[in-house]
Design an enzyme around this catalytic site. Structure first.
Site, PDB file in Angstrom:
ATOM      1  N   GLU A  42       0.706  -1.254  -0.054  1.00 28.43           N
ATOM      2  CA  GLU A  42      -0.047   0.076  -0.003  1.00 28.43           C
ATOM      3  C   GLU A  42       0.987   1.345  -0.025  1.00 28.43           C
ATOM      4  OE1 GLU A  42      -2.575   0.177   3.293  1.00 28.43           O
ATOM      5  OE2 GLU A  42      -2.699   2.495   3.229  1.00 28.43           O
ATOM      6  N   ARG A  46       0.123  10.398   0.854  1.00 30.23           N
ATOM      7  CA  ARG A  46       0.405  11.400   1.954  1.00 30.23           C
ATOM      8  C   ARG A  46       1.622  12.295   1.519  1.00 30.23           C
ATOM      9  NH1 ARG A  46       0.242   7.573   7.337  1.00 30.23           N
ATOM     10  NH2 ARG A  46      -1.642   6.767   6.408  1.00 30.23           N
ATOM     11  N   THR A  70      -4.335   6.028   1.840  1.00 30.72           N
ATOM     12  CA  THR A  70      -4.801   7.332   2.069  1.00 30.72           C
ATOM     13  C   THR A  70      -5.761   7.996   1.143  1.00 30.72           C
ATOM     14  OG1 THR A  70      -2.774   7.336   3.436  1.00 30.72           O
ATOM     15  CG2 THR A  70      -4.164   9.522   3.640  1.00 30.72           C
ATOM     16  N   LYS A 130     -10.759  -2.116   6.554  1.00 31.42           N
ATOM     17  CA  LYS A 130      -9.385  -1.615   7.494  1.00 31.42           C
ATOM     18  C   LYS A 130     -10.094  -1.081   8.608  1.00 31.42           C
ATOM     19  CE  LYS A 130      -6.165   1.910   7.287  1.00 31.42           C
ATOM     20  NZ  LYS A 130      -4.638   2.288   6.684  1.00 31.42           N
TER      21      LYS A 130
END
Ligand code: 3PG
Length: 209
Positions: A42, A46, A70, A130
């Protein structure tokens, strides 16, 4: 209808969460993780390099299955898909984002931290969520408590997971994988110490689900 995310979690018990500052680190980092047995990676959005890092890994590391993390805006989905992302992770999932993610062309692990959020995602057809931030939101106690009322759901807890507690999380019947940044320490990446990343990945890949 959301796509089935089980082929992604079947790749390894741990999904590294990578926040890549320098795009040139992306390929050696991905190769180091794959060499250690972690294939689903992943890459978070960011940093400015996020999308470029996804593109580089998708192009140059064929054994990696790179996903985008994100995801907090609807436009992230198309941009990441175009860059080569093969799965999507969100830290939390307000209704407007959940509806958009339900139609994504790749599997999604939508983030949740409460029973109500998990129920809303389940109603949209998501099957693996998640659980974030796992340690700060109740950790293993939360997961044990929801196993009976949310029996149809599986979780990928992330946030505060590392070598100390990963095995205990993975032993829970409603946990199918864990996510975490510990396998790619920032100082190792900054120093180009990718052998350390591979060593941490070996350990993580050997954990039992
Ligand atoms: C995430 O976005 O999943 C987390 O930042 C990862 O959490 P960790 O750094 O505690 O592993």
């Amino acid at each position: 209808m959301p796509l089935d995310p089980s082929p992604i979690v079947a790749l390894a018990p741990v999904i590294p969460v990578l926040t890549i500052e320098r795009v040139e680190d992306a390929v050696p980092l991905a190769r180091a993780l794959v060499a250690g047995g972690l294939k689903a990676l992943e890459v978070t959005l960011r940093t400015e390099s996020g999308l470029k890092a996804i593109e580089a890994i998708a192009r140059d590391v064929p054994d990696a299955v790179v996903g985008v993390g994100t995801v907090t805006k609807t436009w992230h989905v198309a941009s990441a898909f175009d860059a080569g992302a093969r799965f999507i992770v969100s830290p939390g999932t307000p209704g407007w984002l959940a509806e958009h993610l339900a139609d994504a062309p790749i599997p999604v692990f939508p983030g949740c931290a409460t029973v109500t959020e998990a129920m809303a995602l389940s109603a949209l057809g998501f099957s693996v969520l998640k659980f974030f931030p796992a340690e700060a939101s109740g950790g293993m106690n939360w997961l044990k408590s929801v196993a009976a009322p949310l029996a149809a759901l599986k979780f990928c807890p992330t946030g505060g997971i590392d070598t100390k507690n990963a095995a205990a999380y993975l032993a829970l019947p409603n946990v199918v994988a864990v996510g975490g940044s510990w396998v790619a320490p920032k100082d190792a990446v900054a120093a180009g110490d990718f052998a350390r990343v591979t060593a941490l990945s070996w350990e993580a890949a050997a954990l039992k689900v």
